[in-house]
Design a protein around this motif. Structure first.
Motif, PDB file in Angstrom:
ATOM      1  N   ASP A 112       0.832  -1.208   0.000  1.00 34.04           N
ATOM      2  CA  ASP A 112       0.000   0.000   0.000  1.00 34.04           C
ATOM      3  C   ASP A 112       0.868   1.259   0.000  1.00 34.04           C
ATOM      4  O   ASP A 112       0.584   2.225  -0.712  1.00 34.04           O
ATOM      5  N   TRP A 116       3.855   1.464  -1.222  1.00 31.77           N
ATOM      6  CA  TRP A 116       4.474   1.554  -2.551  1.00 31.77           C
ATOM      7  C   TRP A 116       3.527   2.240  -3.535  1.00 31.77           C
ATOM      8  O   TRP A 116       3.949   3.071  -4.337  1.00 31.77           O
ATOM      9  N   SER A 117       2.244   1.886  -3.462  1.00 32.59           N
ATOM     10  CA  SER A 117       1.258   2.497  -4.362  1.00 32.59           C
ATOM     11  C   SER A 117       1.167   3.995  -4.116  1.00 32.59           C
ATOM     12  O   SER A 117       1.090   4.797  -5.056  1.00 32.59           O
ATOM     13  N   GLN A 118       1.162   4.397  -2.825  1.00 36.37           N
ATOM     14  CA  GLN A 118       1.104   5.825  -2.501  1.00 36.37           C
ATOM     15  C   GLN A 118       2.376   6.545  -2.984  1.00 36.37           C
ATOM     16  O   GLN A 118       2.299   7.671  -3.473  1.00 36.37           O
ATOM     17  N   GLU A 134       4.240   5.771  -5.538  1.00 37.54           N
ATOM     18  CA  GLU A 134       4.154   5.933  -6.979  1.00 37.54           C
ATOM     19  C   GLU A 134       3.266   7.112  -7.347  1.00 37.54           C
ATOM     20  O   GLU A 134       3.518   7.832  -8.317  1.00 37.54           O
TER      21      GLU A 134
END
Length: 510
Positions: free
Chosen positions: A357, A359-361, A363
């Motif tokens: 999660d 990592w997604s933020q 990006e």
């Protein structure tokens, strides 16, 4: 008694030697000259250095040979006066040494005549050769200066690079470039703490050993870390070349280079002792609980020549000073401590979900960070323009020097920001790949400590512990302060918290 002859031949570079240009033809011409004049050739001396230098091995050997044959009818034969030297002073020093030894010069392209007119012609010819040498050197320097200004590194390629084979630029060496890149990035990230660790990493690397055998030395590492050429830029102070964007491919980013310089400015590196550092991986990490000074280590030898490893404190005034701690005892306690820091499978799964999660933020924020870096780079470039205008309007040398320093700092900042923006636009590696690499150390540090080399052990110390570990001779290792990652991963095992069900707190509905 026939004249005995020594032939002297010289070329200006090793390249001419390897390509067969010059030496063989000179020797053949001199042999023909000796045959025509009934000279008996007994020795041949050669050099591959500039004619403006007197420090030539072949020339030294020739002088020794002349001394051994003093009083004999000796002739020194060479293809042209310029082969002896293209420097007036050095030429006459060599000729005078030959005359003292009773030898004379002979040349197929110049007739020696020991009259005032003959000496004048000889001096004129040597002076012309000196003029051509200096003119060629000045022309070469102008061309080299121009090439440097255009971004082409013209000198010896640094470690990790090689000439492209066309004489135009340098390219990363297929074998050594990955070694240099790993060493530089490892120091920037803190994986390597000292120059000595980098030296050991390079000298024991299989790729390095396949190409080179000789040790590189600590000063080699120091110079390597300082050079911006690995980040795609270079300067050359002796010729006034400012920081220039090179045409060669960089091995590291400018941001990484700045991190290296920052680390170099913050820490001084002690001399490396391989026998100590590699045999005592905890040396410098474990501190004395009585005085807080890092423990050092040594090998003790008994009367029969047997060696025993010990750690010890050398803090001034400490009651534990010079009290030996057996290495096996201390390191066994440390292994037991590491063994207690193994996260469970449940914790690993939770960490995977949390980090995915995050990592997604991360990006999602990359685009905004890239725009910000581009804006700040443009702002720095605008500031450079303002200071250039100020330099034009002032004549005070101190003010000009201050402006030039500010411009240099702003240009460096702009380069870093541009590179950051460019890197933020690059495709990122897959999350799963990075997660597995990180968890290799986080999930089983004890296994890595037992089975990996010195570099990996230092990595474990950095990743697992947030501070140095105190050791008391009476009570052993004190409570370890671990990094945030380990606190999070070991939370379920210590009873400090519980893991939330992946679907949340609410009860499941049919």
């Amino acid at each position: 008694m026939p004249n005995i002859a020594a032939i002297y031949a010289r070329v200006s570079s090793l390249k001419q030697v390897s390509e067969g240009n010059g030496l063989h033809s000179q020797i053949r011409i001199c042999n023909d000259h000796c045959e025509m004049n009934d000279f008996e050739v007994v020795e041949v001396f050669t050099d591959d250095t500039s004619g403006g230098s007197a420090d030539r091995q072949g020339l030294k050997d020739l002088r020794k040979w002349l001394s051994r044959n003093k009083g004999k009818s000796v002739v020194v034969v060479f293809d042209a006066l310029s082969r002896v030297s293209r420097d007036v002073k050095i030429y006459h020093e060599i000729k005078d040494a030959a005359l003292v030894a009773g030898a004379r010069f002979s040349c197929p392209t110049f007739r020696f005549d020991y009259t005032p007119e003959g000496e004048l012609n000889e001096n004129i010819q040597v002076s012309v050769d000196q003029y051509h040498r200096k003119q060629n050197a000045a022309q070469t320097r102008r061309r080299t200066h121009a090439r440097l200004s255009e971004g082409y590194w013209c000198f010896k390629a640094p470690f990790g690079y090689r000439p492209d084979g066309k004489g135009k630029m340098m390219v990363p060496d297929e074998v050594l470039a990955p070694v240099a890149k790993a060493a530089l990035e490892g120091y920037a990230s803190g994986h390597f703490q000292t120059h000595a660790e980098i030296q050991h990493f390079i000298e024991t690397n299989p790729d390095f050993l396949a190409v080179r055998k000789a040790p590189i030395g600590n000063s080699f590492v120091s110079e390597m870390l300082k050079r911006s050429i690995y980040a795609g830029y270079f300067d050359y102070e002796p010729w006034g070349i400012p920081r220039t964007h090179g045409k060669h491919q960089p091995l590291i980013s400018m941001d990484t280079h700045q991190k290296i310089l920052k680390r170099l400015a913050q820490s001084a590196n002690a001399p490396f002792r391989k026998d100590i550092a590699l045999d005592f991986p905890l040396r410098g990490f474990i501190v004395c609980a009585d005085c807080g000074v890092p423990l050092t280590a040594y090998w003790a030898t008994n009367g029969r020549g047997n060696k025993y490893p010990y750690y010890t404190c050398r803090g001034n005034g400490c009651e534990s000073r010079h009290k030996a701690i057996p290495r096996d005892k201390l390191e066994m306690e440390f292994l037991r401590l590491l063994d207690e820091l193994q996260p469970s499978t449940e914790v690993r799964d939770a960490a995977h979900a949390i980090l995915a999660d995050m990592w997604s933020q991360r990006e999602a924020h990359r685009s905004e960070r890239r725009k910000s870096a581009q804006m700040l780079a443009r702002k720095a470039e605008a500031e450079v323009g303002k200071f250039l205008d100020r330099i034009v309007s002032t004549t005070n040398p101190d003010v000009i020097a201050a402006y030039e320093k500010k411009i240099s700092d702003l240009q460096r900042d702009a380069l870093v920001l541009k590179e950051e923006a460019q890197n933020l636009g690059k495709k990122q590696p897959q999350f799963e790949e990075l997660f597995e690499q990180s968890m290799e150390v986080l999930s089983d540090p004890c296994k890595i400590w037992r089975n990996r080399d010195f570099g990996w052990k230092r990595m474990v110390l950095k990743v697992v512990f947030s501070e140095r570990l105190p050791y008391c001779r009476k009570n052993g290792l004190r409570t370890a302060k671990t990094t945030f990652a380990f606190k999070a991963l070991s939370g379920a095992n210590t009873g400090d918290g519980i893991l939330v069900h992946p679907r949340g707190f609410e009860p499941l509905t049919p």
